[in-house]
Design an enzyme around this catalytic site. Structure first.
Site, PDB file in Angstrom:
ATOM      1  NE  ARG A  56      -3.131   0.275   3.113  1.00 13.97           N
ATOM      2  CZ  ARG A  56      -2.632   0.252   4.363  1.00 13.97           C
ATOM      3  NH1 ARG A  56      -1.861   1.237   4.785  1.00 13.97           N
ATOM      4  NH2 ARG A  56      -2.903  -0.733   5.173  1.00 13.97           N
ATOM      5  CE1 TYR A 108     -15.014  13.036 -16.912  1.00 13.89           C
ATOM      6  CE2 TYR A 108     -13.831  13.061 -14.836  1.00 13.89           C
ATOM      7  CZ  TYR A 108     -14.645  12.414 -15.754  1.00 13.89           C
ATOM      8  OH  TYR A 108     -15.076  11.146 -15.491  1.00 13.89           O
ATOM      9  CG  ASP A 186      -7.156  16.691 -15.256  1.00 14.45           C
ATOM     10  OD1 ASP A 186      -6.421  16.076 -16.056  1.00 14.45           O
ATOM     11  OD2 ASP A 186      -8.243  16.239 -14.854  1.00 14.45           O
ATOM     12  CE  LYS A 211     -10.170   9.141 -19.072  1.00 11.33           C
ATOM     13  NZ  LYS A 211     -11.320   8.281 -19.005  1.00 11.33           N
TER      14      LYS A 211
HETATM   15  C1  LIG Z   1      -9.701  15.293 -17.828  1.00  8.72           C
HETATM   16  C2  LIG Z   1     -10.056  14.109 -16.979  1.00  8.72           C
HETATM   17  N1  LIG Z   1      -9.614  14.066 -15.711  1.00  8.72           N
HETATM   18  C3  LIG Z   1      -9.908  13.027 -14.901  1.00  8.72           C
HETATM   19  C4  LIG Z   1     -10.682  11.974 -15.331  1.00  8.72           C
HETATM   20  C5  LIG Z   1     -11.005  10.842 -14.382  1.00  8.72           C
HETATM   21  O1  LIG Z   1     -10.176   9.756 -14.645  1.00  8.72           O
HETATM   22  P1  LIG Z   1     -10.539   8.233 -14.295  1.00  8.72           P
HETATM   23  O2  LIG Z   1     -11.652   7.829 -15.217  1.00  8.72           O
HETATM   24  O3  LIG Z   1      -9.252   7.510 -14.536  1.00  8.72           O
HETATM   25  O4  LIG Z   1     -10.966   8.194 -12.873  1.00  8.72           O
HETATM   26  C6  LIG Z   1     -11.158  11.973 -16.645  1.00  8.72           C
HETATM   27  C7  LIG Z   1     -12.013  10.853 -17.118  1.00  8.72           C
HETATM   28  O5  LIG Z   1     -12.591  10.905 -18.185  1.00  8.72           O
HETATM   29  C8  LIG Z   1     -10.846  13.066 -17.486  1.00  8.72           C
HETATM   30  O6  LIG Z   1     -11.280  13.124 -18.764  1.00  8.72           O
END
Ligand SMILES: Cc1ncc(COP(=O)(O)O)c(C=O)c1O
Length: 393
Positions: A56, A108, A186, A211
């Site tokens: 962990r 998002y 992000d 992604k």
């Molecule tokens: C810009 C962005 N940040 C965060 C996330 C969240 O990621 P996860 O699906 O891996 O939890 C996404 C998911 O689509 C996203 O497009």
């Protein structure tokens, strides 16, 4: 953006070789998956390898992916999480009870939605500024300061979902720091291939590594990175070790495997997306194309300056059609898959208005396209036949 890393080689090389993690015991070029959750002690009760006691906290398999990703982002530290959302939640939760975060008014939806419920239960304060608008960010920070209510953290997502706004990270960092706040970016849609936010002044970077970084749609992983020893980071790292929102060993290994081809995949996605954006702009049934690579995009100038070598694999476009015809068009596609997510090898299309509430303002005629690495002519032919079938073009 520098093309050579501080290690002397280019960033492409660091990714392709997974930072030379050759197993010195076996000589294996590809790192092994270490599934063990626990690590043994010797007769004197010392850990056989002092770096590892329990997975962990640290696992040899996470450490490899964390090192490669840190090298690509020019970061001093990286921690993997069980998803992008877990990574994001760890940063926000690090603000503590009574914390205050300033977020864009459009980004998002998953984060927006989680913030709504988390702030209601935790007392976290959430304020907003107009996305990618430096003047709005500066004036909201100023107003909050006057009111004695400065946020601890400013949030940026660039390019953002699903309108593809591009924020000037260096300017956002200056504004945040002048107000005594930290900046978290992000950078899921940009990846370190196109932008390295820490080099531009951000304090923290988060990724949904699910992604582009993994890139094959087969592992849910998140990451937080920093190049400083800031207080938020200490809490993120501590909470990851103690509250344990860690990925599985297989997911961490898949991430390292995916990172090896990151540059090739992202560059192919970028060139496919630009070609599709330019083609869509010419179609009689298309009202608007949102892609920072187009000279018509409102943030094209900053995208050209900040994004090196491409504008990403995401675009959205609006049809001259109502919701029913828009969904019929999606249903007519044969090759392009109708599904959420982005950053994989195959092209996905999504009707965000069907999954987001009306308050996010996503038009019912808008489609978000996450372009893959296919031969672009096949994707354009698929669109052409869907236009013909749906609208008789
Ligand atoms: C810009 C962005 N940040 C965060 C996330 C969240 O990621 P996860 O699906 O891996 O939890 C996404 C998911 O689509 C996203 O497009």
């Amino acid at each position: 953006m520098k093309s050579r890393s501080p290690q002397g080689v280019h960033y492409e090389t660091l990714a392709a070789s997974a930072s030379h993690h050759i197993d010195l015991q076996t000589g294996a070029v590809i790192p092994a998956i270490q599934p063990s959750t626990t690590f043994a002690r010797d007769e004197q009760y010392n850990l056989i390898n002092p770096a590892h006691g329990y997975a962990r906290d640290k696992s040899p398999t996470y450490l490899i992916a964390e090192q490669v990703l840190a090298d690509l982002e020019n970061a001093a530290e990286c921690r993997l999480f069980s998803s992008g959302m877990a990574a994001i939640a760890s940063v926000i939760q690090a603000l503590g009870s009574g914390g205050h975060v300033l977020v864009p008014d459009s980004f998002y939806w998953g984060v927006f939605s989680w913030l709504k419920s988390y702030s209601a239960s935790s007392g976290l304060k959430v304020s907003t500024y107009a996305n990618a608008d430096s003047a709005s960010l500066a004036s909201v920070l100023d107003e909050l300061k006057q009111a004695g209510d400065s946020p601890g953290l400013v949030w940026v997502e660039t390019p953002s979902n699903p309108f593809l706004y591009v924020t000037d990270i260096a300017e956002a960092a200056q504004n945040a720091h002048a107000a005594g706040a930290m900046l978290c970016v992000d950078s899921t849609a940009a990846t370190p291939v196109l932008t390295r936010p820490l080099d531009l002044g951000a304090d923290l970077v988060v990724h949904s590594a699910t992604k582009y970084l993994n890139g094959h749609g087969d592992a849910l992983v998140g990451a937080v990175l920093t190049n400083g020893d800031n207080s938020l980071w200490q809490s993120v790292a501590e909470q990851r070790a103690m509250a344990g929102s860690v990925p599985g060993s297989l997911e961490a290994w898949l991430l390292t495997r995916g990172l090896r081809t990151l540059f090739l995949r992202v560059r192919q996605c970028c060139s496919n997306t630009l070609a599709i954006a330019e083609w869509l702009e010419q179609q009689s049934m298309v009202d608007k194309v949102n892609y920072p690579g187009l000279s018509t995009h409102q943030h094209h100038a900053i995208a050209r300056q900040q994004m090196q070598g491409g504008f990403g694999g995401l675009l959205s476009f609006e049809l001259k059609a109502d919701k029913v015809a828009t969904l019929k068009f999606v249903g007519a596609l044969r090759l392009i898959v109708s599904a959420t997510s982005l950053g994989g090898t195959e092209t996905l299309i999504e009707h965000r208005a069907s999954v987001e509430p009306p308050e996010t303002g996503v038009p019912e005629n808008q489609l978000r396209l996450a372009v893959g690495i296919e031969q672009v002519d096949d994707l354009i032919e698929d669109f052409q036949q869907a236009f013909d079938t749906t609208f008789g073009t």
